[in-house]
Design an enzyme around this catalytic site. Structure first.
Site, mmCIF file in Angstrom:
data_model
loop_
_atom_site.group_PDB
_atom_site.id
_atom_site.type_symbol
_atom_site.label_atom_id
_atom_site.label_comp_id
_atom_site.label_asym_id
_atom_site.label_seq_id
_atom_site.Cartn_x
_atom_site.Cartn_y
_atom_site.Cartn_z
ATOM 1 N N HIS A 280 5.822 -25.885 29.751
ATOM 2 C CA HIS A 280 5.706 -26.713 31.059
ATOM 3 C C HIS A 280 4.165 -27.223 30.982
ATOM 4 O O HIS A 280 4.285 -28.193 31.523
ATOM 5 C CB HIS A 280 5.805 -25.619 32.161
ATOM 6 C CG HIS A 280 5.358 -26.254 33.619
ATOM 7 N ND1 HIS A 280 6.452 -26.458 34.571
ATOM 8 C CD2 HIS A 280 4.462 -26.277 34.020
ATOM 9 C CE1 HIS A 280 6.017 -26.817 35.674
ATOM 10 N NE2 HIS A 280 4.481 -26.894 35.344
ATOM 11 N N GLU A 281 3.360 -26.196 30.703
ATOM 12 C CA GLU A 281 1.937 -26.731 30.811
ATOM 13 C C GLU A 281 1.573 -27.720 29.718
ATOM 14 O O GLU A 281 0.903 -28.870 30.357
ATOM 15 C CB GLU A 281 0.767 -25.633 30.649
ATOM 16 C CG GLU A 281 1.076 -24.587 31.846
ATOM 17 C CD GLU A 281 1.113 -25.028 33.112
ATOM 18 O OE1 GLU A 281 0.230 -26.233 33.304
ATOM 19 O OE2 GLU A 281 1.653 -24.732 34.095
#
Length: 179
Positions: free
Chosen positions: A140-141
């Site tokens: 996600h990051e």
């Protein structure tokens, strides 16, 4: 350092590609990491959400992410990249501090290997899997660094739900559960 504003869905910076950090040892990078830690810590304290944050979310187009996992020291990753991943994928609930009012299911690799630098400029590799939902969190990051948002990875628009409904039906069994 100050708690920074988190850019919200629709802000054009969230769709831009972050630039590599040429010198991870620079004082400005340490200041950025402090701002990221303070900002995500504030969100965790005030909303109960926030395990990690990427520099573009506070308007800094640099390849820096920071994890702030419960009971762990803050973990900055400079210039992270996924260098290996599982053939298997799984579907997980995802949310984002840049649009905390909506949740959706996304597809992620079951495990990944990430190469990154620390604040001393040293290179490291870590393999992340399902434990602590670290693989999905790192994916996600790192997506943020490439201008990709979790809504781009939604598996089915029918999985989209409000924060309130997610909390009623799914939070207890998710990585967002209070720990």
């Amino acid at each position: 350092m100050p708690i920074r504003e988190i850019l919200q869905l629709g802000h054009p910076v969230l769709r831009q590609i972050a630039q590599p950090v040429p010198d991870p040892t620079a004082p400005a990078v340490a200041d950025l990491v402090t701002d990221l830690a303070d900002t995500v810590g504030h969100w965790r304290d005030t909303t109960g959400y926030g395990r990690a944050i990427a520099a573009p979310q506070i308007g800094e187009l640099q390849r820096v992410i920071l994890l702030r996992l419960p009971g762990q020291p803050v973990w900055p990753l400079i210039n992270p990249s996924i260098i290996d991943y599982s053939p298997e994928k799984l579907v997980v609930w995802d949310a984002c501090l840049s649009f905390l009012s909506i949740f959706m299911q996304v597809e992620r690799y079951e495990w990944i290997t990430v190469r990154y630098q620390d604040l001393l400029g040293q290179w490291h590799e870590t393999r992340a899997g399902r434990e602590d939902d670290l693989a999905e969190l790192l994916q996600h990051e790192i997506d943020h660094l490439d201008g990709t948002l979790s809504i781009d990875r939604m598996v089915d628009v029918k999985s989209l739900c409000s924060r309130e409904e997610f909390e009623r039906q799914h939070r207890a069994d998710s990585p967002y559960a209070q720990k």
